[in-house]
Design an enzyme around this catalytic site. Structure first.
Site, PDB file in Angstrom:
ATOM      1  N   LYS A 198     -10.553   1.188  -2.286  1.00 35.86           N
ATOM      2  CA  LYS A 198     -10.656   0.620  -0.936  1.00 35.86           C
ATOM      3  C   LYS A 198     -12.033   0.873  -0.332  1.00 35.86           C
ATOM      4  O   LYS A 198     -12.508   2.013  -0.272  1.00 35.86           O
ATOM      5  CB  LYS A 198      -9.561   1.239  -0.061  1.00 35.86           C
ATOM      6  CG  LYS A 198      -9.401   0.621   1.320  1.00 35.86           C
ATOM      7  CD  LYS A 198      -8.182   1.233   1.996  1.00 35.86           C
ATOM      8  CE  LYS A 198      -7.899   0.641   3.349  1.00 35.86           C
ATOM      9  NZ  LYS A 198      -6.653   1.238   3.938  1.00 35.86           N
ATOM     10  N   GLU A 250       0.847  -1.184   0.000  1.00 30.40           N
ATOM     11  CA  GLU A 250       0.000   0.000   0.000  1.00 30.40           C
ATOM     12  C   GLU A 250       0.892   1.247   0.000  1.00 30.40           C
ATOM     13  O   GLU A 250       1.849   1.344   0.756  1.00 30.40           O
ATOM     14  CB  GLU A 250      -0.905  -0.015   1.236  1.00 30.40           C
ATOM     15  CG  GLU A 250      -1.925   1.092   1.271  1.00 30.40           C
ATOM     16  CD  GLU A 250      -2.824   0.997   2.496  1.00 30.40           C
ATOM     17  OE1 GLU A 250      -3.934   1.557   2.446  1.00 30.40           O
ATOM     18  OE2 GLU A 250      -2.425   0.365   3.506  1.00 30.40           O
ATOM     19  N   CYS A 268      -5.484  -3.434   2.523  1.00 31.42           N
ATOM     20  CA  CYS A 268      -5.221  -3.270   3.953  1.00 31.42           C
ATOM     21  C   CYS A 268      -6.443  -3.529   4.837  1.00 31.42           C
ATOM     22  O   CYS A 268      -6.785  -4.676   5.068  1.00 31.42           O
ATOM     23  CB  CYS A 268      -4.602  -1.898   4.215  1.00 31.42           C
ATOM     24  SG  CYS A 268      -3.690  -1.829   5.780  1.00 31.42           S
TER      25      CYS A 268
END
Length: 288
Positions: free
Chosen positions: A116, A43, A154
């Site tokens: 995300k 990331e 993540c």
């Protein structure tokens, strides 16, 4: 038989964007030279993880459109090496900002993006909600030159729904670029190993290393990028401080047969899962 070799890189970053790309390129070239066909970058591999420990309006200037320098770098390198790349970047789309994966095929073509979905944190440790909009793409999979893949980002990795949806869409390998640094390494890895086991497919996680400091806090990122097999075993793991990559190979036909044998997808009961569509676990009323 259809085999795939996957790799996860990890590295420390500075405020020199070009130097970060050069370092990432070296790791990708090394991974490709060792046989990797799909390479996962961490990331925010092109910048420090400024969303931890800093809240500055100036950082919005780091956001790029999809055809900006970071994705262009990934596309050129993927075409040069003949590898698939999952490249995470800070995306600007008109007035919105997203934490985004670009999925680049082995010929350099951009297959698409994933934004995300789960945005973590709040002061005093994480300011990501201040920088990014919640993703609007939904969970997605892509048919690449070497197999069908799914990729979260993540905080998505803590949500089993993310992994299951990508598995239901036909993903054969799951990928998660990460930026994790605290005292919960065992919990972090165990949760993702559970996704691999529950969905009977390999999972690849890339995490950054190094000490990063902002005006409002600091983080030591612990690395430990890893690859888990469909039975949850960690088959490759990096250390907690080095710029490096790890890789592993899998037989996708063999794993597909394993999923068929275990029948966890055959025995699902979607009609019982309506509470998952609510915030408090209640059963929604049927439509009138």
């Amino acid at each position: 038989m259809t085999s795939i070799t996957v790799a996860a890189t990890q590295m420390s970053c500075t405020w020199d964007h070009d130097a970060n790309l050069e370092k990432a390129a070296g790791l990708i070239r090394s991974a490709a030279g060792s046989g990797a066909q799909v390479v996962l970058l961490q990331e925010s591999f092109a910048w420090p993880m400024f969303m931890f420990g800093d809240w500055k309006g100036d950082h919005f200037a780091l956001a790029e459109p999809v055809d900006g320098p970071t994705v262009s770098f990934a596309r050129e390198l993927a075409a040069d090496l003949g590898v698939v790349l999952i490249a995470n970047f800070f995306e600007r789309a008109n007035t919105a900002h997203f934490n985004t994966n670009a999925i680049v095929d082995a010929d350099g073509s951009l297959l698409g993006t994933y934004r995300k979905s789960h945005i973590p944190g709040g002061p005093p440790s994480c300011y990501e909600k201040m920088y990014t909009n919640p993703g609007d793409t939904g969970f997605r999979v892509w048919d690449t030159a070497f197999g069908r893949i799914g990729a979260g980002i993540c905080w998505d990795q803590w949500f089993p729904e993310s992994a299951r949806i990508m598995a239901l869409q036909g993903a054969e390998v799951l990928f998660y670029p990460s930026a994790i640094g605290s005292d919960c390494h065992t919990h972090w890895q165990t949760v993702m190993r559970g996704h691999a086991g529950a969905n009977l497919m390999p999972l690849v996680c890339s995490n950054r290393v190094g000490f990063e400091e902002g005006d409002l806090g600091s983080t030591t990122f612990w690395g430990r990028s890893f690859i888990a097999d469909p039975r949850t075993e960690v088959v490759a793991e990096a250390d907690d401080h080095s710029d490096m990559f790890v890789s592993a190979s899998f037989d996708l036909e063999e794993i597909r047969a394993l999923r068929d044998e275990w029948a966890v997808f055959r025995d699902r009961r979607p009609e019982l899962y309506a509470p998952l569509l609510t915030s408090d676990g209640t059963t929604p009323l049927p439509p009138r």
